[in-house]
Design a protein around this motif. Structure first.
Motif, PDB file in Angstrom:
ATOM      1  N   ALA A 431       0.833  -1.209   0.000  1.00 34.91           N
ATOM      2  CA  ALA A 431       0.000   0.000   0.000  1.00 34.91           C
ATOM      3  C   ALA A 431       0.863   1.253   0.000  1.00 34.91           C
ATOM      4  CB  ALA A 431      -0.915  -0.018   1.221  1.00 34.91           C
ATOM      5  N   LEU A 432       1.949   1.249   0.797  1.00 35.99           N
ATOM      6  CA  LEU A 432       2.861   2.390   0.810  1.00 35.99           C
ATOM      7  C   LEU A 432       3.528   2.558  -0.549  1.00 35.99           C
ATOM      8  CD1 LEU A 432       4.336   4.631   2.340  1.00 35.99           C
ATOM      9  CD2 LEU A 432       5.990   2.914   3.123  1.00 35.99           C
ATOM     10  N   THR A 433       3.885   1.443  -1.178  1.00 40.24           N
ATOM     11  CA  THR A 433       4.490   1.492  -2.510  1.00 40.24           C
ATOM     12  C   THR A 433       3.539   2.126  -3.521  1.00 40.24           C
ATOM     13  OG1 THR A 433       5.834  -0.472  -2.070  1.00 40.24           O
ATOM     14  CG2 THR A 433       5.430   0.081  -4.363  1.00 40.24           C
ATOM     15  N   ALA A 434       2.270   1.733  -3.472  1.00 38.16           N
ATOM     16  CA  ALA A 434       1.291   2.278  -4.413  1.00 38.16           C
ATOM     17  C   ALA A 434       1.134   3.789  -4.228  1.00 38.16           C
ATOM     18  CB  ALA A 434      -0.052   1.573  -4.220  1.00 38.16           C
ATOM     19  N   ALA A 435       1.097   4.245  -2.968  1.00 40.51           N
ATOM     20  CA  ALA A 435       0.931   5.677  -2.715  1.00 40.51           C
ATOM     21  C   ALA A 435       2.154   6.464  -3.195  1.00 40.51           C
ATOM     22  CB  ALA A 435       0.698   5.908  -1.225  1.00 40.51           C
ATOM     23  N   LEU A 436       3.352   5.977  -2.860  1.00 40.20           N
ATOM     24  CA  LEU A 436       4.568   6.665  -3.293  1.00 40.20           C
ATOM     25  C   LEU A 436       4.721   6.631  -4.813  1.00 40.20           C
ATOM     26  CD1 LEU A 436       7.068   5.410  -0.561  1.00 40.20           C
ATOM     27  CD2 LEU A 436       6.208   7.737  -0.846  1.00 40.20           C
ATOM     28  N   GLY A 437       4.286   5.518  -5.440  1.00 41.35           N
ATOM     29  CA  GLY A 437       4.374   5.415  -6.890  1.00 41.35           C
ATOM     30  C   GLY A 437       3.533   6.475  -7.583  1.00 41.35           C
ATOM     31  N   ALA A 438       2.335   6.742  -7.049  1.00 38.72           N
ATOM     32  CA  ALA A 438       1.496   7.780  -7.647  1.00 38.72           C
ATOM     33  C   ALA A 438       2.182   9.146  -7.556  1.00 38.72           C
ATOM     34  CB  ALA A 438       0.134   7.807  -6.953  1.00 38.72           C
ATOM     35  N   GLY A 439       2.748   9.456  -6.386  1.00 40.63           N
ATOM     36  CA  GLY A 439       3.458  10.716  -6.229  1.00 40.63           C
ATOM     37  C   GLY A 439       4.683  10.813  -7.124  1.00 40.63           C
ATOM     38  N   CYS A 440       5.361   9.683  -7.308  1.00 41.35           N
ATOM     39  CA  CYS A 440       6.560   9.659  -8.148  1.00 41.35           C
ATOM     40  C   CYS A 440       6.242  10.088  -9.574  1.00 41.35           C
ATOM     41  CB  CYS A 440       7.161   8.249  -8.131  1.00 41.35           C
ATOM     42  SG  CYS A 440       8.453   7.964  -9.352  1.00 41.35           S
ATOM     43  N   TYR A 441       5.138   9.617 -10.122  1.00 41.17           N
ATOM     44  CA  TYR A 441       4.836   9.925 -11.520  1.00 41.17           C
ATOM     45  C   TYR A 441       4.104  11.243 -11.696  1.00 41.17           C
ATOM     46  CZ  TYR A 441       7.019   5.746 -13.005  1.00 41.17           C
ATOM     47  OH  TYR A 441       7.985   4.810 -13.264  1.00 41.17           O
ATOM     48  N   VAL A 442       3.467  11.742 -10.642  1.00 39.80           N
ATOM     49  CA  VAL A 442       3.023  13.136 -10.684  1.00 39.80           C
ATOM     50  C   VAL A 442       4.236  14.047 -10.826  1.00 39.80           C
ATOM     51  CG1 VAL A 442       2.000  14.992  -9.315  1.00 39.80           C
ATOM     52  CG2 VAL A 442       0.876  12.766  -9.417  1.00 39.80           C
ATOM     53  N   ARG A 443       5.280  13.749 -10.063  1.00 38.33           N
ATOM     54  CA  ARG A 443       6.531  14.510 -10.132  1.00 38.33           C
ATOM     55  C   ARG A 443       7.184  14.384 -11.499  1.00 38.33           C
ATOM     56  NH1 ARG A 443      11.766  12.412  -9.150  1.00 38.33           N
ATOM     57  NH2 ARG A 443      13.320  13.993  -8.577  1.00 38.33           N
ATOM     58  N   ALA A 444       7.292  13.152 -12.008  1.00 37.58           N
ATOM     59  CA  ALA A 444       7.995  12.937 -13.273  1.00 37.58           C
ATOM     60  C   ALA A 444       7.307  13.672 -14.423  1.00 37.58           C
ATOM     61  CB  ALA A 444       8.082  11.437 -13.571  1.00 37.58           C
ATOM     62  N   PHE A 445       5.990  13.512 -14.540  1.00 39.42           N
ATOM     63  CA  PHE A 445       5.283  14.162 -15.643  1.00 39.42           C
ATOM     64  C   PHE A 445       5.184  15.661 -15.437  1.00 39.42           C
ATOM     65  CE2 PHE A 445       1.487  15.777 -17.750  1.00 39.42           C
ATOM     66  CZ  PHE A 445       1.709  15.346 -19.048  1.00 39.42           C
ATOM     67  N   GLY A 446       4.863  16.081 -14.217  1.00 35.66           N
ATOM     68  CA  GLY A 446       4.667  17.500 -13.976  1.00 35.66           C
ATOM     69  C   GLY A 446       5.922  18.323 -14.197  1.00 35.66           C
ATOM     70  N   ILE A 447       7.058  17.839 -13.693  1.00 32.90           N
ATOM     71  CA  ILE A 447       8.295  18.607 -13.827  1.00 32.90           C
ATOM     72  C   ILE A 447       8.793  18.597 -15.268  1.00 32.90           C
ATOM     73  CG2 ILE A 447      10.690  18.784 -13.061  1.00 32.90           C
ATOM     74  CD1 ILE A 447       8.654  19.522 -10.936  1.00 32.90           C
ATOM     75  N   ALA A 448       8.644  17.471 -15.960  1.00 34.44           N
ATOM     76  CA  ALA A 448       9.194  17.350 -17.313  1.00 34.44           C
ATOM     77  C   ALA A 448       8.317  18.021 -18.365  1.00 34.44           C
ATOM     78  CB  ALA A 448       9.401  15.877 -17.669  1.00 34.44           C
ATOM     79  N   PHE A 449       7.004  17.900 -18.243  1.00 34.43           N
ATOM     80  CA  PHE A 449       6.125  18.328 -19.340  1.00 34.43           C
ATOM     81  C   PHE A 449       5.308  19.573 -19.031  1.00 34.43           C
ATOM     82  CE2 PHE A 449       6.956  13.918 -20.382  1.00 34.43           C
ATOM     83  CZ  PHE A 449       7.092  13.956 -21.752  1.00 34.43           C
ATOM     84  N   LEU A 450       5.092  19.896 -17.773  1.00 33.65           N
ATOM     85  CA  LEU A 450       4.268  21.049 -17.436  1.00 33.65           C
ATOM     86  C   LEU A 450       5.152  22.228 -17.036  1.00 33.65           C
ATOM     87  CD1 LEU A 450       1.424  19.257 -15.437  1.00 33.65           C
ATOM     88  CD2 LEU A 450       1.592  19.695 -17.894  1.00 33.65           C
ATOM     89  N   GLY A 451       4.514  23.342 -16.665  1.00 36.46           N
ATOM     90  CA  GLY A 451       5.266  24.522 -16.269  1.00 36.46           C
ATOM     91  C   GLY A 451       5.929  25.201 -17.450  1.00 36.46           C
ATOM     92  N   ARG A 452       7.036  25.899 -17.159  1.00 39.37           N
ATOM     93  CA  ARG A 452       7.777  26.624 -18.180  1.00 39.37           C
ATOM     94  C   ARG A 452       9.117  25.944 -18.441  1.00 39.37           C
ATOM     95  NH1 ARG A 452       8.089  32.232 -15.433  1.00 39.37           N
ATOM     96  NH2 ARG A 452       7.869  30.908 -13.594  1.00 39.37           N
ATOM     97  N   PRO A 453       9.643  26.077 -19.652  1.00 39.75           N
ATOM     98  CA  PRO A 453      10.937  25.430 -19.952  1.00 39.75           C
ATOM     99  C   PRO A 453      12.042  25.951 -19.041  1.00 39.75           C
ATOM    100  CG  PRO A 453       9.852  26.171 -21.959  1.00 39.75           C
ATOM    101  CD  PRO A 453       9.064  26.748 -20.830  1.00 39.75           C
ATOM    102  N   ARG A 454      12.853  25.036 -18.553  1.00 39.34           N
ATOM    103  CA  ARG A 454      13.954  25.397 -17.654  1.00 39.34           C
ATOM    104  C   ARG A 454      15.288  25.504 -18.383  1.00 39.34           C
ATOM    105  NH1 ARG A 454      10.391  22.224 -14.791  1.00 39.34           N
ATOM    106  NH2 ARG A 454       9.876  22.931 -12.686  1.00 39.34           N
ATOM    107  N   SER A 455      15.297  25.231 -19.684  1.00 44.71           N
ATOM    108  CA  SER A 455      16.533  25.295 -20.466  1.00 44.71           C
ATOM    109  C   SER A 455      16.184  25.639 -21.909  1.00 44.71           C
ATOM    110  CB  SER A 455      17.286  23.964 -20.406  1.00 44.71           C
ATOM    111  OG  SER A 455      16.541  22.943 -21.044  1.00 44.71           O
ATOM    112  N   PRO A 456      17.131  26.172 -22.673  1.00 46.15           N
ATOM    113  CA  PRO A 456      16.858  26.463 -24.097  1.00 46.15           C
ATOM    114  C   PRO A 456      16.485  25.205 -24.873  1.00 46.15           C
ATOM    115  CG  PRO A 456      18.843  27.592 -23.359  1.00 46.15           C
ATOM    116  CD  PRO A 456      18.447  26.682 -22.239  1.00 46.15           C
ATOM    117  N   ALA A 457      17.081  24.050 -24.532  1.00 43.64           N
ATOM    118  CA  ALA A 457      16.754  22.818 -25.251  1.00 43.64           C
ATOM    119  C   ALA A 457      15.292  22.447 -25.053  1.00 43.64           C
ATOM    120  CB  ALA A 457      17.667  21.694 -24.766  1.00 43.64           C
ATOM    121  N   ALA A 458      14.785  22.624 -23.839  1.00 46.22           N
ATOM    122  CA  ALA A 458      13.375  22.317 -23.588  1.00 46.22           C
ATOM    123  C   ALA A 458      12.457  23.320 -24.282  1.00 46.22           C
ATOM    124  CB  ALA A 458      13.108  22.308 -22.085  1.00 46.22           C
TER     125      ALA A 458
END
Length: 665
Positions: A431-458
């Protein structure tokens, strides 16, 4: 016959590898080889998906050891894993058509790619110890060559070296396990091993050795150290094959020995996979939650999901040992379903990571952001993979984890007190793994694809090619289909469960409205189709209400922070900030964390800096001492190279006497 057709496809893949050596440097060779590999992989899948029920097909080829040959077998279990290889191999091949165009040295990949698929298939079809071990070692060596594709990078060479060392250790453990299984008679075909009787302690030794041998290839903690190094080093479509498919071949090896060759299990056999599986799930998801490298994050997530699979297999062994056929079938089905599901969504995510790497040249999510604007299709498909791996309905990852929880809820019926203590703790860990896994992929997708570009390449990233998008879209569709209509997959797995645990789940196609019932309709139900319908209806309904009573206008403006226009994208919430609570909460025992703050004195104009160094405790406290001891022993034994002839004769005499004593005992 399906078996002969599958073997013919293996031979064709090996021939394609030879063809790649000749054609590798020519124009369009890469595209042709990947297309041929895709066709042969699909042919493998179609061959074993021919309706066969629980029939068993065997054959012997006049190869290998003289007068013995190489034995091959296709049954319900091996057919399922061949289908996993075929679908994963076909998707990686289609993806490689587009992704391979960016490869600087295609001749380092093309000969080994089809050979890798052939080696994995040969392992699954093997029906004797010699064929199994030769195929296993071939698979390991070919994948090592693929990890070493970009060998000019020092880190990649280090990753390949560690991978080869762990692969050699795993093969050694499997070699010893089959040696104990074969016994003094040396009957190494699986049919003879099944019929042989053995002492309980020998069966325990074999199970422990197989757990080490298969676990080192699957990435079970603490045998996982190669995985987060090798996956980022390999090309992305190879990473997808290694993570999504090759680790499942290790799962197959464990199942073949523990559920088939060893005979009726003892309840103690279930403790190994339950403990190692829970430890792997927790360690994998914790490292994935704090990892900034996108491909390393996915690699750690593979460790987590392998742990979930072994938890389900441990439950299946426990129930089978106590004669509880239906709960054993539930746990066994959950394990195989998660094998299939993980292949689908992990391949999708590695393909997405490869598209991001090709478009930006970056794997560090701290330097990404805003990719949803330049790569909207990739962002949508990557989001689908994140929803699936986070075990959120209606995607397929939810179904197999839900079935595993259902099996855990049946554990009070187990008679052994030690299992009654262990399994609830396993449930809490899952159960702890499932909860942390959901947070992990919110972080992965949100930081990589959402918000504003953090570098010229992005900021300048463009959408990937159509072949890559097509491969991701096909796997995404299968993820959704397997989540909405899981009953068909459960019924497909049931023949294997009937053979290897002595029972099967109720026929799901007979339940109305495509609902699945793990044990009985009166206990628990899940309907992915209704969940999907509810999500669509509620989403569309809310959007209609907002547009009807609110405004249809879309307004864009600059980002604001504390009442002021925020000009810098670096002030966004970062991946490190997102992971800091987990790092602080679990860092005392899960990680080896060192935080360093360099604050300038008053009057100094230099910038402050804050660095965090995260290490693996298993590497620090387990593998580093072993490596140090090996080097120390090697230096001390180096004197053997400078002995006299009398010294060598004395050494041979002592070794001979010691061998005779061991044999006599």
């Amino acid at each position: 016959m399906p078996l002969y057709f599958a073997l013919a496809c293996v031979g064709a893949l090996l021939g394609l590898a030879g063809f790649a050596i000749v054609q590798g440097g020519r124009d369009n060779a890469s595209e042709r080889i990947y297309k041929y590999s895709a066709g042969l992989s699909l042919a493998l899948t179609l061959a074993v998906m021919i309706p066969r029920g629980a029939s068993i097909l065997t054959t012997t080829l006049p190869l290998g050891i003289p007068w013995i040959g190489m034995h091959f077998r296709l049954d319900a279990l091996s057919a399922f894993f061949v289908a996993v290889i075929g679908i994963g191999g076909a998707a990686a091949s289609f993806y490689g058509v587009g992704y391979g165009a960016h490869e600087k040295h295609p001749s380092r990949v093309l000969p080994f790619f089809p050979a890798f698929i052939a080696g994995m298939t040969s392992v699954v079809l093997a029906d004797d110890a010699f064929t199994f071990l030769v195929s296993w070692e071939f698979m390991s060596l070919v994948s090592w060559a693929l990890v070493l594709t970009h060998h000019e990078d020092v880190e990649n060479r280090k990753a390949a070296y560690i991978y080869l060392a762990m692969a050699s250790f795993g093969t050694l453990c499997l070699l010893m396990a089959f040696g104990v299984l074969g016994g003094v008679d040396g009957a190494y075909d699986f049919a003879s091993i099944r019929e042989a009787s053995r002492l309980p302690w020998k069966a325990g030794v074999v199970l422990f050795l197989v757990t080490l041998g298969a676990g080192s290839k699957a990435g079970l903690v603490p045998l996982h150290i190669w995985l987060p190094l090798a996956h980022p080093a390999a090309p992305s479509h190879v990473s997808a094959l290694m993570s999504g498919v090759m680790t499942k071949i290790a799962v197959y090896g464990f199942i073949r020995v523990a559920f088939d060759l060893l005979g009726p299990p003892d309840f103690l056999w279930s403790i190994h996979p339950l403990v190692f599986g829970t430890l792997s799930a927790l360690v994998g998801v914790l490292f994935a939650t704090i990892e900034p490298d996108l491909k390393r994050l996915l690699a750690y997530s593979t460790i987590e999901n392998i742990g979930i699979i072994f938890i389900a297999l441990g439950l299946a062994l426990a129930f089978k040992a106590n004669g509880q056929a239906v709960p054993a079938a539930l746990a066994f089905t959950a394990a195989l379903l998660h094998v299939f599901n993980h292949m689908l969504f992990k391949s999708t995510l590695f393909f997405g990571a490869g598209a991001v790497l090709s478009a930006t040249g970056e794997r560090n999510i701290e330097r990404l952001g805003g990719l949803i604007h330049g790569m909207p299709k990739t962002a949508f498909l990557f989001l689908g993979g994140c929803v699936a791996i986070a075990a959120l309905p209606p995607m397929n990852g939810f179904v197999s984890e839900w079935l595993t929880f259902q099996a855990i809820l049946l554990s009070p019926s187990l008679p052994q007190w030690i299992l009654r203590l262990i399994v609830p703790a396993v449930g809490v860990g899952l159960a702890l793994t499932a909860a942390l896994g959901a947070g992990c992929y919110v972080r992965a997708f949100g930081i990589a694809f959402l918000g504003r570009p953090r570098s010229p390449a992005a900021e300048t990233a463009k959408e990937t090619d159509e072949w890559s998008l097509g491969a991701m879209a096909g796997l995404f569709a299968l993820c959704l289909l397997a989540g909405v209509l899981p009953g068909y997959m459960i019924d497909t797995i049931s023949p294997a469960a009937a053979v290897y645990v002595g029972g099967r789940m109720p026929a799901q196609d007979a339940i109305p409205w495509m609902t699945i019932a793990p044990i009985a309709e009166s206990r628990s139900l899940y309907n992915g189709l209704l969940v999907l319908a509810f999500i669509i209806i509620s989403s569309v309904g809310v959007a209609k209400l907002i547009h009807r009573y609110g405004s249809r206008d879309t307004r864009r403006g600059p980002a604001w922070g504390c009442g002021y226009v925020d000009p810098s994208p670096m002030t966004q919430y970062s991946a490190s900030s997102f992971a800091q609570p987990v790092r602080r909460a679990f860092g005392a025992f899960a990680f080896s964390v060192h935080e360093s703050l360099d604050m300038p004195l008053p009057g100094e104009t230099r910038a402050a800096s804050f660095t965090v160094t995260i290490g693996d405790r298993f590497m620090r406290y387990f593998y580093t001492p072993i490596s140090t001891a090996v080097w120390f022993g090697a230096e001390k034994l180096n004197v053997v190279n400078f002995l006299s002839i009398q010294g060598y004769l004395a050494l041979v005499f002592v070794a001979l006497v010691a061998s005779l004593i061991i044999i006599a005992l």
